[in-house]
Design a protein around this motif. Structure first.
Motif, PDB file in Angstrom:
ATOM      1  N   ARG A 275       0.803  -1.223   0.000  1.00  0.00           N
ATOM      2  CA  ARG A 275       0.000   0.000   0.000  1.00  0.00           C
ATOM      3  C   ARG A 275       0.838   1.278   0.000  1.00  0.00           C
ATOM      4  NH1 ARG A 275      -5.060  -0.198   0.597  1.00  0.00           N
ATOM      5  NH2 ARG A 275      -5.174   1.847   1.589  1.00  0.00           N
ATOM      6  N   CYS A 276       2.113   1.176   0.393  1.00  0.00           N
ATOM      7  CA  CYS A 276       2.945   2.368   0.440  1.00  0.00           C
ATOM      8  C   CYS A 276       4.377   1.983   0.126  1.00  0.00           C
ATOM      9  CB  CYS A 276       2.857   3.046   1.816  1.00  0.00           C
ATOM     10  SG  CYS A 276       3.804   2.227   3.107  1.00  0.00           S
TER      11      CYS A 276
ATOM     12  N   ASP B 262      -0.785  14.051  -5.977  1.00  0.00           N
ATOM     13  CA  ASP B 262      -1.785  14.170  -4.915  1.00  0.00           C
ATOM     14  C   ASP B 262      -1.719  13.025  -3.909  1.00  0.00           C
ATOM     15  OD1 ASP B 262      -2.878  16.529  -6.047  1.00  0.00           O
ATOM     16  OD2 ASP B 262      -4.009  15.327  -7.488  1.00  0.00           O
ATOM     17  N   ALA B 263      -0.678  12.209  -3.986  1.00  0.00           N
ATOM     18  CA  ALA B 263      -0.570  11.074  -3.076  1.00  0.00           C
ATOM     19  C   ALA B 263      -0.162  11.549  -1.681  1.00  0.00           C
ATOM     20  CB  ALA B 263       0.464  10.075  -3.596  1.00  0.00           C
ATOM     21  N   PRO B 264      -0.764  10.993  -0.629  1.00  0.00           N
ATOM     22  CA  PRO B 264      -0.350  11.360   0.730  1.00  0.00           C
ATOM     23  C   PRO B 264       1.100  10.967   0.977  1.00  0.00           C
ATOM     24  CG  PRO B 264      -2.466  10.191   0.747  1.00  0.00           C
ATOM     25  CD  PRO B 264      -1.897  10.044  -0.628  1.00  0.00           C
ATOM     26  N   THR B 265       1.896  11.911   1.422  1.00  0.00           N
ATOM     27  CA  THR B 265       3.308  11.658   1.708  1.00  0.00           C
ATOM     28  C   THR B 265       3.658  12.217   3.082  1.00  0.00           C
ATOM     29  OG1 THR B 265       4.034  13.710   0.659  1.00  0.00           O
ATOM     30  CG2 THR B 265       3.948  11.739  -0.734  1.00  0.00           C
ATOM     31  N   ALA B 266       4.673  11.631   3.686  1.00  0.00           N
ATOM     32  CA  ALA B 266       5.142  12.106   4.988  1.00  0.00           C
ATOM     33  C   ALA B 266       6.631  11.822   5.084  1.00  0.00           C
ATOM     34  CB  ALA B 266       4.396  11.402   6.121  1.00  0.00           C
ATOM     35  N   PRO B 267       7.435  12.817   5.437  1.00  0.00           N
ATOM     36  CA  PRO B 267       8.880  12.585   5.563  1.00  0.00           C
ATOM     37  C   PRO B 267       9.192  11.735   6.780  1.00  0.00           C
ATOM     38  CG  PRO B 267       8.320  14.803   6.284  1.00  0.00           C
ATOM     39  CD  PRO B 267       7.064  14.219   5.728  1.00  0.00           C
ATOM     40  N   VAL B 268      10.197  10.878   6.645  1.00  0.00           N
ATOM     41  CA  VAL B 268      10.671  10.071   7.771  1.00  0.00           C
ATOM     42  C   VAL B 268      11.742  10.878   8.494  1.00  0.00           C
ATOM     43  CG1 VAL B 268      11.725   7.903   8.484  1.00  0.00           C
ATOM     44  CG2 VAL B 268      10.209   7.952   6.486  1.00  0.00           C
TER      45      VAL B 268
ATOM     46  N   GLU C 177       1.835   6.937  -0.008  1.00  0.00           N
ATOM     47  CA  GLU C 177       0.743   5.981  -0.166  1.00  0.00           C
ATOM     48  C   GLU C 177       0.332   5.983  -1.639  1.00  0.00           C
ATOM     49  OE1 GLU C 177      -2.339   6.636   2.866  1.00  0.00           O
ATOM     50  OE2 GLU C 177      -0.777   7.603   4.088  1.00  0.00           O
ATOM     51  N   TRP C 178       0.357   4.800  -2.259  1.00  0.00           N
ATOM     52  CA  TRP C 178       0.067   4.711  -3.681  1.00  0.00           C
ATOM     53  C   TRP C 178      -1.359   5.158  -3.986  1.00  0.00           C
ATOM     54  CZ3 TRP C 178       4.473   4.612  -5.729  1.00  0.00           C
ATOM     55  CH2 TRP C 178       5.498   3.742  -5.345  1.00  0.00           C
ATOM     56  N   PRO C 179      -1.539   5.987  -5.000  1.00  0.00           N
ATOM     57  CA  PRO C 179      -2.886   6.448  -5.361  1.00  0.00           C
ATOM     58  C   PRO C 179      -3.720   5.337  -6.003  1.00  0.00           C
ATOM     59  CG  PRO C 179      -1.269   7.274  -6.935  1.00  0.00           C
ATOM     60  CD  PRO C 179      -0.493   6.596  -5.841  1.00  0.00           C
ATOM     61  N   ALA C 180      -5.013   5.602  -6.151  1.00  0.00           N
ATOM     62  CA  ALA C 180      -5.956   4.603  -6.662  1.00  0.00           C
ATOM     63  C   ALA C 180      -5.595   4.123  -8.059  1.00  0.00           C
ATOM     64  CB  ALA C 180      -7.375   5.172  -6.645  1.00  0.00           C
ATOM     65  N   SER C 181      -4.899   4.949  -8.835  1.00  0.00           N
ATOM     66  CA  SER C 181      -4.546   4.558 -10.202  1.00  0.00           C
ATOM     67  C   SER C 181      -3.617   3.347 -10.243  1.00  0.00           C
ATOM     68  CB  SER C 181      -3.879   5.735 -10.926  1.00  0.00           C
ATOM     69  OG  SER C 181      -2.711   6.167 -10.233  1.00  0.00           O
ATOM     70  N   PHE C 182      -2.944   3.049  -9.125  1.00  0.00           N
ATOM     71  CA  PHE C 182      -2.050   1.882  -9.056  1.00  0.00           C
ATOM     72  C   PHE C 182      -2.720   0.652  -8.452  1.00  0.00           C
ATOM     73  CE2 PHE C 182       1.489   5.166  -8.794  1.00  0.00           C
ATOM     74  CZ  PHE C 182       1.947   4.931 -10.083  1.00  0.00           C
ATOM     75  N   GLU C 183      -3.932   0.803  -7.966  1.00  0.00           N
ATOM     76  CA  GLU C 183      -4.524  -0.242  -7.130  1.00  0.00           C
ATOM     77  C   GLU C 183      -4.583  -1.600  -7.810  1.00  0.00           C
ATOM     78  OE1 GLU C 183      -8.533  -0.976  -4.394  1.00  0.00           O
ATOM     79  OE2 GLU C 183      -8.189   0.941  -5.384  1.00  0.00           O
ATOM     80  N   SER C 184      -4.864  -1.634  -9.095  1.00  0.00           N
ATOM     81  CA  SER C 184      -5.020  -2.917  -9.790  1.00  0.00           C
ATOM     82  C   SER C 184      -3.709  -3.683  -9.895  1.00  0.00           C
ATOM     83  CB  SER C 184      -5.599  -2.695 -11.192  1.00  0.00           C
ATOM     84  OG  SER C 184      -4.692  -1.962 -12.009  1.00  0.00           O
ATOM     85  N   ARG C 185      -2.575  -3.013  -9.631  1.00  0.00           N
ATOM     86  CA  ARG C 185      -1.270  -3.680  -9.741  1.00  0.00           C
ATOM     87  C   ARG C 185      -0.560  -3.826  -8.397  1.00  0.00           C
ATOM     88  NH1 ARG C 185       2.062  -0.754 -12.439  1.00  0.00           N
ATOM     89  NH2 ARG C 185       0.801   1.038 -13.009  1.00  0.00           N
ATOM     90  N   LEU C 186      -1.303  -3.613  -7.313  1.00  0.00           N
ATOM     91  CA  LEU C 186      -0.762  -3.832  -5.977  1.00  0.00           C
ATOM     92  C   LEU C 186      -1.175  -5.224  -5.519  1.00  0.00           C
ATOM     93  CD1 LEU C 186      -1.553  -0.377  -4.334  1.00  0.00           C
ATOM     94  CD2 LEU C 186       0.510  -1.074  -5.592  1.00  0.00           C
ATOM     95  N   ARG C 187      -0.205  -6.049  -5.206  1.00  0.00           N
ATOM     96  CA  ARG C 187      -0.460  -7.448  -4.868  1.00  0.00           C
ATOM     97  C   ARG C 187      -0.002  -7.735  -3.439  1.00  0.00           C
ATOM     98  NH1 ARG C 187      -3.567  -7.353  -8.604  1.00  0.00           N
ATOM     99  NH2 ARG C 187      -3.019  -7.892 -10.748  1.00  0.00           N
ATOM    100  N   PRO C 188      -0.790  -8.464  -2.655  1.00  0.00           N
ATOM    101  CA  PRO C 188      -0.386  -8.753  -1.276  1.00  0.00           C
ATOM    102  C   PRO C 188       0.767  -9.737  -1.178  1.00  0.00           C
ATOM    103  CG  PRO C 188      -2.406  -9.921  -1.808  1.00  0.00           C
ATOM    104  CD  PRO C 188      -2.123  -9.003  -2.966  1.00  0.00           C
ATOM    105  N   ALA C 189       1.001 -10.518  -2.246  1.00  0.00           N
ATOM    106  CA  ALA C 189       2.022 -11.560  -2.167  1.00  0.00           C
ATOM    107  C   ALA C 189       2.598 -11.816  -3.551  1.00  0.00           C
ATOM    108  CB  ALA C 189       1.430 -12.857  -1.608  1.00  0.00           C
TER     109      ALA C 189
END
Length: 314
Positions: free
Chosen positions: A190-191, A207-213, A222-234
């Motif tokens: 997810r990120c 427009d993606a939520p970002t936060a400096p470490v 955090e990856w935007p919705a446009s990437f959602e179809s290519r994000l895999r849990p495993a």
């Protein structure tokens, strides 16, 4: 309070959260799943009980130690940022997060420093799980685990794959559930933690939520919705790539050499010799079916991706 079920690093998570913090669970864990939704799998994932409660504090959060003292032997492990904390009880598979209201919009606190680290501790302390300092991506259905020493460019390499159409399963930590018969490694897609300049250079992340470490040259994006179809849990990898900047060639590695490179990862937190040997045996078996390569990085990111695709489909 609401209780819902999620998948996180391959675990089944029963999460209890007050409505005021519901957005934290949504951003951190994604879409909830139906209870018992894993019934059709060939194995039953371990259930982790994750709870949030809110508190008020005027303290500023500070980076906790990467691992607190005695994290590998204590009955209870505490991650404390000064403002918020997570209490982990490995034997009970529970994580209790006390989150400051002032940290509700701080994903570094509840993401990187608390919950993501808590699940790493649970994995490393378990006798049926282990972790690798690695990411994973897949090109046209063929996946690779990607590992490297810190600073070599593993996060950039995997993110660049996502930017170029690859499926993405994580960029920093991959968890192996030994009882999963499909040989998968589970990540957190997810990120990612990337160079701020790289994030700024990508229009799709505007427009993606970002936060400096803090104290690091990376930001959490955090990856935007446009990437959602290519994000895999495993990922079920057919290759292990060990990234290096010492040369720009691709060189074969043996299973024994790969095990030595990964030993500090899969043996971490495992004091029992039999448990370490079980993890090593599982990884050895999986590596025996993979192509293992030392992958020399070019300064050109597109070239690196083209060479990755050639390796996976050659």
């Amino acid at each position: 309070m609401r209780e819902e079920f999620y998948e996180f690093y391959g675990y089944r998570v029963a999460c209890t959260v007050p409505e005021e913090a519901a957005s934290v669970a949504d951003r951190l864990l994604g879409a909830s799943v139906l209870p018992g939704g894993d019934a059709g799998q060939a194995w039953t994932p371990q259930t982790v009980h994750l709870s949030f409660e809110l508190t008020d504090t005027d303290r500023e959060p500070v980076p906790p130690p990467y691992f607190p003292e005695h994290w590998d032997t204590s009955d209870v492990v505490v991650l404390d940022t000064g403002s918020s904390r997570a209490v982990i009880t490995p034997a009970r598979w529970t994580v209790r997060v006390t989150l400051a209201r002032s940290d509700l919009d701080n994903p570094i606190v509840w993401g990187r420093w608390l919950v993501e680290k808590a699940f790493l501790v649970l994995t490393l302390r378990s006798d049926r799980h282990y972790g690798l300092h690695a990411g994973a991506l897949s090109v046209d259905g063929r996946a690779a685990l990607v590992t490297a020493d810190s600073g070599v460019g593993k996060s950039t390499f995997t993110a660049w794959g996502l930017f170029n159409g690859a499926d993405f399963a994580g960029e920093d930590a991959m968890m192996r559930h030994i009882d999963d018969p499909e040989g998968r490694f589970w990540g957190y897609p997810r990120c990612a933690y990337l160079d701020p300049a790289l994030i700024k250079s990508r229009p799709e992340l505007a427009d993606a939520p970002t936060a400096p470490v803090p104290a690091r040259d990376k930001s959490r994006v955090e990856w935007p919705a446009s990437f959602e179809s290519r994000l895999r849990p495993a990922a079920r990898p057919r290759a292990l790539l060990v990234l290096t900047r010492s040369h720009e060639t691709v060189r074969p590695l043996g299973v024994a050499a790969a095990l030595d490179l990964c030993r500090d990862d899969f043996a971490a937190g495992k004091d029992d010799l039999a448990v370490r040997e079980r993890a090593e045996s599982d990884l050895r078996s999986l590596l025996s079916d993979m192509t293992i390569l030392q992958f020399g990085l070019s300064t050109d990111l597109d070239t690196n991706f083209e060479r990755l695709a050639a390796v996976l489909h050659g």
